[in-house]
Design a protein around this motif. Sequence first.
Motif, mmCIF file in Angstrom:
data_model
loop_
_atom_site.group_PDB
_atom_site.id
_atom_site.type_symbol
_atom_site.label_atom_id
_atom_site.label_comp_id
_atom_site.label_asym_id
_atom_site.label_seq_id
_atom_site.Cartn_x
_atom_site.Cartn_y
_atom_site.Cartn_z
ATOM 1 N N ARG A 1 6.948 -6.024 -4.406
ATOM 2 C CA ARG A 1 6.894 -4.663 -3.857
ATOM 3 C C ARG A 1 5.459 -4.273 -3.528
ATOM 4 N NH1 ARG A 1 11.092 -1.805 -8.128
ATOM 5 N NH2 ARG A 1 13.007 -2.179 -6.936
ATOM 6 N N TRP A 2 4.515 -4.613 -4.444
ATOM 7 C CA TRP A 2 3.117 -4.260 -4.176
ATOM 8 C C TRP A 2 2.610 -5.015 -2.953
ATOM 9 C CZ3 TRP A 2 -1.597 -6.293 -3.329
ATOM 10 C CH2 TRP A 2 -2.704 -5.445 -3.452
ATOM 11 N N LEU A 3 2.918 -6.297 -2.874
ATOM 12 C CA LEU A 3 2.481 -7.090 -1.734
ATOM 13 C C LEU A 3 3.073 -6.568 -0.428
ATOM 14 C CD1 LEU A 3 2.839 -10.665 -3.289
ATOM 15 C CD2 LEU A 3 0.731 -9.394 -2.928
ATOM 16 N N SER A 4 4.326 -6.147 -0.477
ATOM 17 C CA SER A 4 4.989 -5.649 0.723
ATOM 18 C C SER A 4 4.367 -4.353 1.211
ATOM 19 C CB SER A 4 6.486 -5.447 0.454
ATOM 20 O OG SER A 4 7.104 -6.661 0.090
ATOM 21 N N HIS A 5 3.903 -3.520 0.282
ATOM 22 C CA HIS A 5 3.291 -2.240 0.652
ATOM 23 C C HIS A 5 1.801 -2.374 0.950
ATOM 24 C CE1 HIS A 5 6.992 -0.673 -1.279
ATOM 25 N NE2 HIS A 5 6.861 0.288 -0.376
ATOM 26 N N ASN A 6 1.221 -3.543 0.717
ATOM 27 C CA ASN A 6 -0.212 -3.760 0.936
ATOM 28 C C ASN A 6 -0.453 -5.041 1.729
ATOM 29 O OD1 ASN A 6 -1.696 -1.634 -0.998
ATOM 30 N ND2 ASN A 6 0.102 -2.419 -2.069
ATOM 31 N N ARG A 7 0.385 -5.270 2.726
ATOM 32 C CA ARG A 7 0.296 -6.499 3.515
ATOM 33 C C ARG A 7 -1.074 -6.677 4.161
ATOM 34 N NH1 ARG A 7 4.969 -9.229 5.003
ATOM 35 N NH2 ARG A 7 6.882 -8.377 4.097
ATOM 36 N N GLU A 8 -1.695 -5.572 4.537
ATOM 37 C CA GLU A 8 -2.991 -5.683 5.219
ATOM 38 C C GLU A 8 -4.088 -6.182 4.294
ATOM 39 O OE1 GLU A 8 -2.927 -1.808 3.139
ATOM 40 O OE2 GLU A 8 -1.494 -2.959 4.351
ATOM 41 N N LYS A 9 -3.866 -6.100 2.984
ATOM 42 C CA LYS A 9 -4.862 -6.557 2.017
ATOM 43 C C LYS A 9 -4.673 -8.018 1.615
ATOM 44 C CE LYS A 9 -5.279 -1.955 -0.064
ATOM 45 N NZ LYS A 9 -5.195 -1.164 -1.316
ATOM 46 N N VAL A 10 -3.497 -8.555 1.855
ATOM 47 C CA VAL A 10 -3.168 -9.908 1.398
ATOM 48 C C VAL A 10 -3.624 -10.919 2.435
ATOM 49 C CG1 VAL A 10 -1.346 -11.430 0.561
ATOM 50 C CG2 VAL A 10 -1.177 -8.953 0.198
ATOM 51 N N SER B 1 -15.778 -0.828 -7.628
ATOM 52 C CA SER B 1 -16.272 -0.991 -6.258
ATOM 53 C C SER B 1 -15.805 -2.296 -5.622
ATOM 54 C CB SER B 1 -17.806 -0.944 -6.242
ATOM 55 O OG SER B 1 -18.297 0.279 -6.762
ATOM 56 N N LEU B 2 -14.969 -3.059 -6.318
ATOM 57 C CA LEU B 2 -14.591 -4.384 -5.831
ATOM 58 C C LEU B 2 -13.798 -4.293 -4.527
ATOM 59 C CD1 LEU B 2 -14.982 -7.312 -6.862
ATOM 60 C CD2 LEU B 2 -12.612 -7.226 -7.625
ATOM 61 N N LEU C 1 -10.084 -2.174 -3.265
ATOM 62 C CA LEU C 1 -9.690 -3.524 -2.870
ATOM 63 C C LEU C 1 -9.195 -3.551 -1.421
ATOM 64 C CD1 LEU C 1 -9.323 -6.433 -3.942
ATOM 65 C CD2 LEU C 1 -6.950 -5.832 -4.442
ATOM 66 N N GLN C 2 -9.739 -4.483 -0.641
ATOM 67 C CA GLN C 2 -9.348 -4.639 0.756
ATOM 68 C C GLN C 2 -8.890 -6.055 1.087
ATOM 69 O OE1 GLN C 2 -12.429 -3.258 3.425
ATOM 70 N NE2 GLN C 2 -12.740 -1.359 2.278
#
Length: 268
Positions: free
Chosen positions: A172-181, A126-127, A151-152
């Motif tokens: 690659r993960w950061l690039s595909h999840n920019r809205e979470k970083v 649930s984090l 994770l958000q």
Amino acid sequence: MGCWRGPSAMLVCLLLLRPPPSPACPAACHCSSLGEVDCSAHALREVPQSLATNTSTLWLGYNFITVLGPRSFPPLPGLLLLSLTHNRLGLIHHRALLGLGALQELDLSNNYLTVLTPETFLPLSSLVTLNLGSNRLEGLEPDVLRSLPQLQALLLQDNPWVCSCDILPLWRWLSHNREKVQEKNLLLCRVPEQLNQYPIMAFGNESFRQCQETSLSAWHYIVFLTIGPFSFMASIFFCTFMGFITVVYHNLRRDPHCWRRPRICRGH
């Protein structure tokens, strides 16, 4: 009713009707009736175990906790926020966070973490928010983050990131999840020196072109290690065989009559 037959019976009834006492607050903590437990700055070296099951917020910052071993926490089904900031935490066992399935926010900033495995956060389904800032992470496997489906918000600033080919999966993960970083501009390379303070998020696909062309899998290394000794032994046998053929050839050319008339040659 029978409770009124005597003073003793009345006392028993009152004790039975009284709600059970709430669990005692750990000596080094301050507890509120709302489930908030503050154990900050008390030189703790481990997590207190006498925590009420209705604890919703747990502050453990500014202590001396170095390791979270297996089941470091008692079952806390209602815990939503856990802060371990500013400790000396260098190791988290993959079973350390069991029993914290409802946790939504985890702050591990300002510690000594160097490695995290995919199993570390697996119990935290649930984090929502994870703070790993100001640690000693040189890299991070994307599987560590993929184990957090809700994770958000992710904070990774102020870590000594090594910007080699090994950081490609994380990039690659950061690039595909920019809205979470969160605080993207603070994700800076530390190594190599020529990339010191260079933002990781500023890399592009062309930055890793050489890595993609030359990267080898474990299977390639196994094949190379197998073929190398085999080729060496084969070359020795081949050279020995060719040497034998060469010697025989020269002997035949030097005395061809011995090949054609072996009985006469024996007589010499």
